[in-house]
Motif scaffolding. Structure first.
Motif, short mmCIF file in Angstrom:
data_model
loop_
_atom_site.label_atom_id
_atom_site.label_comp_id
_atom_site.label_asym_id
_atom_site.label_seq_id
_atom_site.Cartn_x
_atom_site.Cartn_y
_atom_site.Cartn_z
N VAL A 65 13.15 132.82 -22.63
CA VAL A 65 13.20 132.50 -24.00
C VAL A 65 11.87 132.41 -24.53
O VAL A 65 11.40 132.99 -25.73
CB VAL A 65 14.14 131.57 -24.47
CG1 VAL A 65 13.69 130.39 -23.96
CG2 VAL A 65 14.41 131.41 -25.85
N ASN A 66 10.79 131.56 -24.21
CA ASN A 66 9.72 131.06 -24.45
C ASN A 66 8.45 132.12 -24.41
O ASN A 66 7.30 132.06 -24.63
CB ASN A 66 9.27 129.70 -24.30
CG ASN A 66 10.00 128.82 -25.16
OD1 ASN A 66 10.36 129.09 -26.45
ND2 ASN A 66 10.27 127.45 -24.63
N ASN A 72 9.04 134.79 -28.52
CA ASN A 72 8.34 134.10 -27.74
C ASN A 72 7.96 132.74 -28.36
O ASN A 72 8.23 132.61 -29.59
CB ASN A 72 7.06 134.48 -26.82
CG ASN A 72 6.10 135.16 -27.99
OD1 ASN A 72 5.71 134.33 -28.60
ND2 ASN A 72 6.11 136.41 -27.86
N ALA A 73 7.45 131.64 -27.57
CA ALA A 73 7.26 130.49 -28.27
C ALA A 73 6.37 130.29 -29.47
O ALA A 73 6.59 129.45 -30.35
CB ALA A 73 6.53 129.40 -27.11
N GLY A 126 3.91 131.90 -35.77
CA GLY A 126 4.02 130.43 -35.77
C GLY A 126 5.10 129.96 -34.48
O GLY A 126 4.62 128.89 -33.69
N GLY A 127 6.45 130.37 -34.59
CA GLY A 127 7.23 129.91 -33.62
C GLY A 127 7.39 128.45 -33.74
O GLY A 127 7.71 127.62 -34.72
N LEU A 128 7.41 127.89 -32.30
CA LEU A 128 7.39 126.38 -32.39
C LEU A 128 6.31 125.49 -32.87
O LEU A 128 6.34 124.51 -33.31
CB LEU A 128 7.27 125.94 -30.73
CG LEU A 128 8.61 126.56 -29.90
CD1 LEU A 128 8.38 126.21 -28.45
CD2 LEU A 128 9.93 126.05 -30.32
N LYS A 129 5.26 126.41 -33.12
CA LYS A 129 4.05 125.54 -34.05
C LYS A 129 3.70 125.98 -35.34
O LYS A 129 2.86 126.00 -36.04
CB LYS A 129 2.88 126.13 -33.17
CG LYS A 129 2.64 125.67 -31.91
CD LYS A 129 2.23 124.11 -31.82
CE LYS A 129 2.12 123.74 -30.33
NZ LYS A 129 1.95 122.26 -30.15
N TYR A 212 -2.95 118.11 -37.87
CA TYR A 212 -3.13 118.73 -36.57
C TYR A 212 -2.73 120.16 -36.91
O TYR A 212 -1.75 120.44 -37.27
CB TYR A 212 -2.31 118.31 -35.36
CG TYR A 212 -2.13 119.00 -34.21
CD1 TYR A 212 -3.06 119.07 -33.35
CD2 TYR A 212 -0.93 120.08 -33.96
CE1 TYR A 212 -2.98 119.94 -32.23
CE2 TYR A 212 -1.07 120.70 -33.02
CZ TYR A 212 -1.72 120.89 -32.13
OH TYR A 212 -1.75 121.72 -30.92
N ALA A 213 -3.53 120.99 -36.18
CA ALA A 213 -3.42 122.64 -36.36
C ALA A 213 -4.01 123.18 -35.14
O ALA A 213 -4.87 122.77 -34.52
CB ALA A 213 -4.18 122.92 -37.56
N VAL A 214 -3.23 124.36 -35.03
CA VAL A 214 -3.64 125.23 -33.90
C VAL A 214 -3.50 126.53 -34.32
O VAL A 214 -2.60 126.96 -34.96
CB VAL A 214 -2.82 124.82 -32.67
CG1 VAL A 214 -1.37 125.06 -32.93
CG2 VAL A 214 -3.32 125.63 -31.36
#
Length: 315
Positions: A65-66, A72-73, A126-129, A212-214
């Motif tokens: 799944v990820n 994906n994640a 983005g997904g999880l982020k 926080y950012a990525v």
């Protein structure tokens, strides 16, 4: 120098056959050990790729799944070529973190020779982020000679790249395909991808967060080859309804008809992106010989102003 679309040139009357070698092994990430079960698996699962800082990702249609394709994640995106792609971080608000993915070339660059470097990138959605997503500029590549970087001796951003995109990359829907021409000034034997610039010299757009950012980017279809050769990877396009091509295969020979005498460029690739044969013609049909007796190939046909790509199962 880069362009958003690959440009293919062809002549009106001649027929030529070319062979080529992509100096980047496994440039479309189709060769792997096991289907990925999580993020972080590029260097352990998709050889000979290495990580020179943190843990770049490997995603495949067979992944869990990820670590799947398209989902994906970090979001959802179809592969540009084949069934897989990689992903790396270009910015994170923790100690100028970066992810660098690198590989040895199959042979060193020849000093004074001009090379074409191609790769395709896409900004994650983005997904999880998704609540901490950022976009950056400075996505690019750098050649190295006899490097000694790894996860214990990490490469650090030092504000030099052989090529970098100096504007923000924010398209979360499409693949951005880049074509760069580079004349080798050293016999480089490695190439690495990432953001080679520090935070002070990187433009960052914090989309959803003031804390926080990525920033993550997918990458696919990497190719380094001498500039006289055509593209390593077929361009993924929607088949034109006005073309009615016929494909007939028998014992290593493929005939493509329905070209109607138009100026045509036909390329046959493996699913890994290796060019098997490449022809220019203005006849109504072309014949390719000495193809594999079985397996999967991708045929890209540029006929007049129209382009199709088709996956064929040879048997």
């Amino acid at each position: 120098m880069y362009r958003f679309l690959l440009l293919l040139a062809f002549g009106a009357t001649s027929l030529h056959v070319y062979t080529q070698e992509n100096l980047v092994p496994n440039g479309s990430f189709e060769e792997f050990i096991d289907c990925p079960v999580s993020t972080t698996e590029l260097a352990t699962n998709c050889l000979p790729w290495e990580t020179w800082q943190l843990t770049p990702d490997f995603f495949h249609e067979c992944g869990e799944v990820n670590a799947g394709v398209p989902d994906n994640a970090w979001g959802s995106q179809e592969a540009f070529h084949g069934s897989a792609y990689a992903c790396f971080i270009t910015y994170e608000t923790i100690d100028e973190s970066r992810e660098y993915m690198a590989t040895a070339l199959t042979s060193p660059l020849e000093v004074g020779e001009e090379y074409r470097i191609e790769f395709s990138i896409s900004f994650v959605d983005g997904g999880l982020k998704s609540g901490n997503l950022a976009a950056t500029n400075n996505i690019g590549f750098r050649f190295f000679q006899d490097p000694d970087y790894d996860q214990l001796n990490e490469l650090q951003p030092d504000n030099f790249a052989h090529f970098n995109i100096d504007t923000l990359v924010i398209d979360q829907t499409n693949w951005l395909t880049l074509e760069v021409f580079f004349t080798a000034d050293q016999p480089y034997d490695y190439i690495a991808f990432g953001n080679f610039f520090d935070d002070e010299n990187t433009e960052v757009w914090n989309i959803n967060s003031s804390g926080y950012a990525v920033a993550f980017y997918y990458i696919d279809a990497i190719c380094v080859q001498k500039s006289e050769f055509p593209s390593c990877y077929p361009v993924n396009v929607v088949e034109s309804s006005s073309l009615d091509l016929n494909f007939i295969y028998s014992t290593g020979q493929l005939m493509i008809s329905g070209l109607d005498g138009k100026d045509s460029l036909i390329s046959v690739y493996t699913v890994e992106g290796k060019l098997l044969s490449h022809r220019e013609s203005n006849d109504s049909s072309v014949i390719f010989e000495d193809l594999p007796s079985n397996g999967i190939v991708i045929v890209q046909a540029v006929v007049g102003e129209e382009v199709i790509s088709r996956k064929l199962f040879l048997q």
